[in-house]
Every structure is written in C-alpha cells, then in structure tokens.
Write an enzyme that holds these catalytic residues in place. Structure first.
Site, mmCIF file in Angstrom:
data_model
loop_
_atom_site.group_PDB
_atom_site.id
_atom_site.type_symbol
_atom_site.label_atom_id
_atom_site.label_comp_id
_atom_site.label_asym_id
_atom_site.label_seq_id
_atom_site.Cartn_x
_atom_site.Cartn_y
_atom_site.Cartn_z
ATOM 1 N N GLU A 1 40.676 10.252 53.104
ATOM 2 C CA GLU A 1 42.400 10.393 53.582
ATOM 3 C C GLU A 1 42.976 11.775 53.212
ATOM 4 O O GLU A 1 42.900 12.140 52.099
ATOM 5 C CB GLU A 1 43.008 9.565 52.714
ATOM 6 C CG GLU A 1 42.774 7.857 53.049
ATOM 7 C CD GLU A 1 43.406 7.466 54.249
ATOM 8 O OE1 GLU A 1 44.154 8.203 55.182
ATOM 9 O OE2 GLU A 1 42.917 6.428 54.729
ATOM 10 N N CYS B 1 51.363 13.604 52.717
ATOM 11 C CA CYS B 1 50.352 13.912 53.747
ATOM 12 C C CYS B 1 51.023 13.649 55.076
ATOM 13 O O CYS B 1 50.737 14.240 56.241
ATOM 14 C CB CYS B 1 49.171 13.189 53.525
ATOM 15 S SG CYS B 1 49.357 11.414 53.339
ATOM 16 N N GLU C 1 49.674 22.976 56.656
ATOM 17 C CA GLU C 1 50.439 22.033 56.097
ATOM 18 C C GLU C 1 51.614 22.733 55.245
ATOM 19 O O GLU C 1 50.995 23.489 54.384
ATOM 20 C CB GLU C 1 49.388 21.055 55.292
ATOM 21 C CG GLU C 1 49.717 19.548 55.181
ATOM 22 C CD GLU C 1 48.737 19.044 54.382
ATOM 23 O OE1 GLU C 1 47.892 19.309 53.785
ATOM 24 O OE2 GLU C 1 48.934 17.487 54.002
ATOM 25 N N LYS D 1 38.651 9.216 39.224
ATOM 26 C CA LYS D 1 39.228 10.530 38.621
ATOM 27 C C LYS D 1 40.707 10.832 39.418
ATOM 28 O O LYS D 1 40.723 11.328 40.437
ATOM 29 C CB LYS D 1 38.392 11.570 39.083
ATOM 30 C CG LYS D 1 38.491 12.949 38.068
ATOM 31 C CD LYS D 1 38.341 14.096 38.898
ATOM 32 C CE LYS D 1 39.102 14.841 39.774
ATOM 33 N NZ LYS D 1 40.613 15.313 38.804
HETATM 34 P P1 NAP Z 1 42.896 18.687 46.364
HETATM 35 O O1 NAP Z 1 42.988 19.794 45.771
HETATM 36 O O2 NAP Z 1 42.020 18.352 47.509
HETATM 37 O O3 NAP Z 1 42.617 17.478 45.269
HETATM 38 C C1 NAP Z 1 42.646 16.002 45.268
HETATM 39 C C2 NAP Z 1 41.754 15.529 44.131
HETATM 40 O O4 NAP Z 1 40.167 16.009 44.471
HETATM 41 C C3 NAP Z 1 41.940 15.738 42.840
HETATM 42 O O5 NAP Z 1 41.823 14.872 41.873
HETATM 43 C C4 NAP Z 1 41.308 17.085 42.449
HETATM 44 O O6 NAP Z 1 41.051 17.177 41.098
HETATM 45 C C5 NAP Z 1 39.920 16.737 43.192
HETATM 46 N N1 NAP Z 1 39.066 17.766 43.617
HETATM 47 C C6 NAP Z 1 39.218 19.169 43.825
HETATM 48 N N2 NAP Z 1 38.203 19.843 44.034
HETATM 49 C C7 NAP Z 1 37.093 18.569 43.763
HETATM 50 C C8 NAP Z 1 35.772 18.830 43.969
HETATM 51 N N3 NAP Z 1 35.137 20.146 44.285
HETATM 52 N N4 NAP Z 1 34.929 18.024 43.788
HETATM 53 C C9 NAP Z 1 35.620 16.684 43.562
HETATM 54 N N5 NAP Z 1 36.926 16.489 43.337
HETATM 55 C C10 NAP Z 1 37.856 17.663 43.577
HETATM 56 O O7 NAP Z 1 44.299 17.941 46.897
HETATM 57 P P2 NAP Z 1 45.758 17.808 46.247
HETATM 58 O O8 NAP Z 1 46.352 19.303 46.136
HETATM 59 O O9 NAP Z 1 45.633 17.147 45.008
HETATM 60 O O10 NAP Z 1 46.653 17.014 47.089
HETATM 61 C C11 NAP Z 1 47.043 17.389 48.399
HETATM 62 C C12 NAP Z 1 46.491 17.137 49.799
HETATM 63 O O11 NAP Z 1 46.244 15.687 49.734
HETATM 64 C C13 NAP Z 1 47.188 17.360 50.906
HETATM 65 O O12 NAP Z 1 46.458 18.323 52.004
HETATM 66 C C14 NAP Z 1 47.427 16.074 51.287
HETATM 67 O O13 NAP Z 1 47.935 16.070 52.770
HETATM 68 C C15 NAP Z 1 46.586 15.131 51.199
HETATM 69 N N6 NAP Z 1 46.936 13.919 51.042
HETATM 70 C C16 NAP Z 1 46.308 12.918 52.107
HETATM 71 C C17 NAP Z 1 46.866 11.616 52.147
HETATM 72 C C18 NAP Z 1 46.418 10.740 52.963
HETATM 73 O O14 NAP Z 1 46.400 9.372 52.787
HETATM 74 N N7 NAP Z 1 45.630 11.256 54.224
HETATM 75 C C19 NAP Z 1 47.874 11.157 51.196
HETATM 76 C C20 NAP Z 1 48.277 12.059 50.056
HETATM 77 C C21 NAP Z 1 47.882 13.173 50.103
HETATM 78 P P3 NAP Z 1 41.970 18.344 40.383
HETATM 79 O O15 NAP Z 1 43.137 18.023 40.385
HETATM 80 O O16 NAP Z 1 41.400 18.288 38.934
HETATM 81 O O17 NAP Z 1 41.826 19.509 40.908
#
Ligand code: NAP
Length: 480
Positions: free
Chosen positions: A253, A287, A384, A178
């Site tokens: 991650e 990230c 962050e 997804k």
């Molecule tokens: P996010 O809000 O956690 O969303 C990530 C994914 O999870 C999206 O596909 C989102 O879907 C989905 N999601 C949201 N709520 C969910 C739920 N309750 N159940 C299942 N899936 C769910 O994060 P983001 O804003 O897209 O990304 C930014 C974050 O990612 C930052 O904190 C960044 O540091 C982190 N990140 C970490 C790494 C690493 O390697 N450590 C790499 C890149 C990014 P929707 O889009 O449909 O809401």
C-alpha cells in the site's frame, strides 16, 4: 488522560515484553509540543530473528486452532479495542498529532476491520471443480500463508495494522510487525491487546528500532512467507526487490497523488464539504488525501471562493484540545517540504489565496493553505504533498480533466463531483485509480477493497479480497 494504560516501553516477542539486547532505546516525542512521551527499544536483527522463530513455532498450532475458537479471540480483540477506545485514541493523538475525534474514528475502524475479517473468514469457501473425466474430484482449498511480516507507517499507526493483523489472524497466520519509529506506541498497543484477550504466545510479535535491520531480517528469512507493507513508494520498491530472494508474497500500500475533480454540474457546496475531508484530514497526511483539485472552468471561481471560506474557519491546535480540526504535522521536515512546494508553485505563477506560512503555534504547525492558478509543471502536480495545502487547477473538457488526473505514476484514489450519470461512467472507465469516490471525499470502509494500481501498490486491504491476500490456494486431485 488514560493513555498511559497502553503506553508500552518494551517490545513483545514470544509472549514476553523485552528490551533491546543492547539496552538502547529511542525517544518518542509528541509532535504538538515537542515533549518526550517515553522510549521504545532500539531492536535490530537479533531480536527480529527471535520474533520470527517465535512466530514460526506458534504457527502450526494457531493454524490448527478450531475456526470458532480463533474467531472468538478476534471478537474479544474487537471488544477490547472499543472498551479502551478513548485511551487508545489519546495515545494515538499524543504520538501522532491528529485531532482526538479523528483518533477515535481510527480506533473505531480498526475494531471494525477485526470484526469484518472475523466474519469474512467463516465464508472463505473452497471449490469442487468439475473434472474433465470421470473418477476424479478437483478440490480447491485455502490455507494460511504462514508467518507474515508487517511494516507500517506513522500516519495511521493503528488502523494500518488493523487491516493487516485482522486478516492475518483470521486466516490463521502468525505475525512479526514493525511499526513506524515516530509512532510506535499505537503499534505496540496491538500486542498488549492481543495478550490481554488471550492470543497464544508467539502469534503476534512486535519489534521497534532500526528499519533496515528489522526489515532486513524479515526480508532475508525464508520462514516469512508474506510481507505486507504500507508506506512510501520508494521503500516499497526496495522491499519488492528484496522479496525476490525468498519469493515472498507481497502486498504493497504505497504513495498516492489523488486528483479531486469538480465538474460544472456539481453541487459545489457538497464538493467543498468533500474537499475539506479529503484534503485536511490528518493535516493532509493521508495516502488518499486530495493532492490536486481540478475544477471545471464554469464553477472554478465559485468553488475557490467557498473552499477558501471553509478552509479559513479551520481550528488549528494540539489534537487533544477541544474542537481542533487540524493538528501538527509529524515533524519539521514535513513542514519544510510543504514550504518548498508552496514556494515552487508561487515561482511558477500560482497565487497563495489563503495561508502559505508556518502557523503562529510554531513547532510543526502549518497554516491550512489554498493555492490557486496551479499548473501541471508545478511540483505539486507530480509529488505527494502530505500536508495541509490545496492547489487548485482549472480544466475545460472531461477529456482534459481525465488526462490531467491520470498524468502521474500513482494510482491510489481519485475523487469527482458530478451528478451526470454518463460522466460518472466515463470517469469509472477513464480514471486509472484503484479507488474512486463519486460525490464523496471519504470512501474508506471495511467492506471495500482498499488499494492502488500503477506505482501505488499491489494487493487489497478490506473487502473479501483483503483476506485472500493471507491465504494460499491449494489444488488437490482425488482419483477414485
Ligand atoms: P516510509 O518512510 O516508507 O516508512 C514506512 C515504514 O517503512 C516505517 O515503518 C519505516 O520505518 C519503514 N522503513 C523505512 N525504510 C525501510 C527499509 N529500508 N526497510 C524496511 N522498512 C523500512 O513511509 P512513511 O513516511 O512512514 O509514510 C508515508 C507514506 O506512506 C506516504 O507515501 C503515504 O502515501 C504512504 N501510505 C500509503 C497508504 C496506502 O494504503 N496506500 C496508507 C498510508 C500511508 P521507520 O519509521 O523506522 O523509518
């Protein structure tokens, strides 16, 4: 512009391109212009259950495919990405906003991950361990975990899937993924590429739509043996809790809050060069972005002066335009968050030395910003930023620097500039981070295990460790 070649407005399940059962769709917009690019299906539980069934049905044959045949498909996938690098990169820039040069780089590293895991799986050796007595052999062998659920974020919508799809397919696992709703096309492009190069139907399935419904179906299913998630710590924690009911393997991650330390003995020009990459790549939305600059008192003024000079030269604009170094942020809320963090820093004594406002381009653009005189009580020390704002703190001794750097629940990536070997070793010992860049602001590479400690995650992506996460270890005792 050739990006439409891979713009798929349907989902891929069991080798078919499908719409949502309800017929509903979600609009996808270009963050640089606000214009609609297209739509994707608003799928939910039912379509995801069918995707899991398809992946479950495809698994036995795919896992049993001769290794060289599977590796051959991965090589073709690698070549297909590079043959279409420009189209895929344009698609990424149009939906995500990053400068085209960065998008080209994301495609290159995505292809490199596929190649790396195609190579690595050929060396996924087992062991024959000496038994305690005679007439017994202890065999340790590795086997694909089964169906893998993948949930990915919008900031690297292509390469975050590369680091999951690559090892999963290499190991012989099947996939239900997804992508993030803001950037679904770079995810769906993986399905198009896998179809093009001949992966069997059901091996790769990609669904878009409600995160809760799709995520819920993945988490509830006993057939899904592993979940790999990249995204926020908050959502990651919820998914870890949900994984308990079916005892799934999980890889997480999650968020970061990277410190970037500059010591008195550092090459300050090199540090500024590293800072620019570590801070402003993807408009500060990575990230591993430097979130906090800790600069030792002796070079503080020089570093700040040079950082401002370099930051002021950055060209901001639509990622497709020539020479642009910083594109838009993903949405208006992200811009509002940076505004809040800047206001908080100023209210606690910080000084906006450069930028500090929405960019004249409007929409989702924010000025590259430097805030000096940052302190540990500011929100930027804990949260962050995920935007183009560089707060600069001052420190005196290495002990203070390490203590300030570790003062966070995150532990993804840290950077330090120093040439003194003893100091480098103390940083290696003392910094509570999964990854450390010494004299470099860019350390992601397919050969190394990418991943965090503390609340930044579980498991590794890349390196040989990145394949282990998709393999179960089996032990067989053979008496003879
Ligand atoms: P996010 O809000 O956690 O969303 C990530 C994914 O999870 C999206 O596909 C989102 O879907 C989905 N999601 C949201 N709520 C969910 C739920 N309750 N159940 C299942 N899936 C769910 O994060 P983001 O804003 O897209 O990304 C930014 C974050 O990612 C930052 O904190 C960044 O540091 C982190 N990140 C970490 C790494 C690493 O390697 N450590 C790499 C890149 C990014 P929707 O889009 O449909 O809401």
């Amino acid at each position: 512009m050739t990006y439409k070649k891979y713009l798929k407005e349907s989902n891929y399940v069991s080798g078919q391109w499908i719409a949502a059962d309800s017929g509903k769709t979600i609009d996808v917009t270009n963050p640089a212009t606000g214009e609609k690019i297209g739509t994707v299906p608003a799928c939910g539980e039912a379509e995801t259950v069918r995707a899991i069934e398809a992946a479950t049905a495809a698994f036995p044959a795919f896992a049993a495919m001769p290794l060289l045949e599977r590796v051959g498909l991965l090589w073709k996938l690698h070549d297909a990405i590079l043959d279409n690098q420009k189209s895929l990169a344009e698609l990424l820039t149009v939906e995500q906003g990053k400068p085209l040069a960065e998008a080209m780089g994301e495609m290159a590293i995505g292809a490199a991950y596929v190649r790396w895991f195609a190579e690595e799986v050929r060396r996924a050796k087992g062991e024959i361990v000496p038994a305690p007595g005679n007439n017994r052999r202890i065999l340790v062998t590795h086997h694909p975990v089964g169906v893998v659920g993948m949930i990915t974020p919008w900031n690297f919508p292509s390469s975050m899937l590369a680091r999951k799809v690559g090892p999963a397919l290499a190991a012989g696992c099947t996939v239900v993924a997804k992508p993030a709703t803001a950037t679904p096309y770079s995810g769906l492009a993986w399905a198009a590429l896998c179809e093009e190069v001949g992966f069997p139907a059901g091996v790769v399935n990609i669904v878009t739509g409600s995160a809760r419904a799709i995520g819920g179906a993945i988490m509830d299913s006993p057939a899904v043996r592993k979940l790999t998630f990249t995204g926020s710590t908050e959502v990651g924690k919820e998914l870890i809790r949900q994984s308990a009911d079916t005892v799934k393997k999980v890889s997480m991650e999650l968020g970061g809050n990277a410190p970037f330390l500059v010591f008195d003995d550092a090459d300050v020009d090199a540090a500024v060069q590293g800072a620019m990459v570590a801070k402003f790549r993807n408009a500060g939305q990575t990230c591993v972005c430097a979130n906090r600059f800790y600069v030792q008192a002796g070079v503080y003024d020089t570093f700040v002066e040079k950082l401002i000079e370099a930051t002021a030269k950055m060209k901001v604009g639509d990622g497709l335009a020539d020479g642009v170094e910083q594109g838009p942020m993903i949405d208006q809320e992200s811009v509002a968050k940076v505004e809040e963090l800047v206001a908080d820093a100023v209210s606690k004594g910080g000084t906006v030395a450069l930028g500090g406002n929405r960019h004249a381009l409007g929409q989702t653009f924010y000025e590259p910003t430097v805030v000096t005189g940052a302190t540990q009580d500011m929100r930027v020390a804990k949260e962050e930023i995920f935007g183009p704002m560089a707060p600069v703190f001052r420190f005196d001794s290495i002990e203070d620097g390490i203590a300030m750097a570790n003062d966070t629940e995150f532990g993804l990536c840290a950077y330090a500039y120093t040439r003194e070997i003893g100091q480098i070793m103390r940083l290696n010992e003392g910094l509570e981070y999964g990854m450390i860049g010494i004299n470099s602001g860019l350390i992601t590479t397919v050969e190394a295990p990418f991943g965090g400690v503390k609340e930044s995650g579980l498991g590794k992506e890349g390196g040989s460790q990145g394949l282990d996460d998709y393999l179960d270890t089996k032990y067989t005792a053979v008496d003879y």
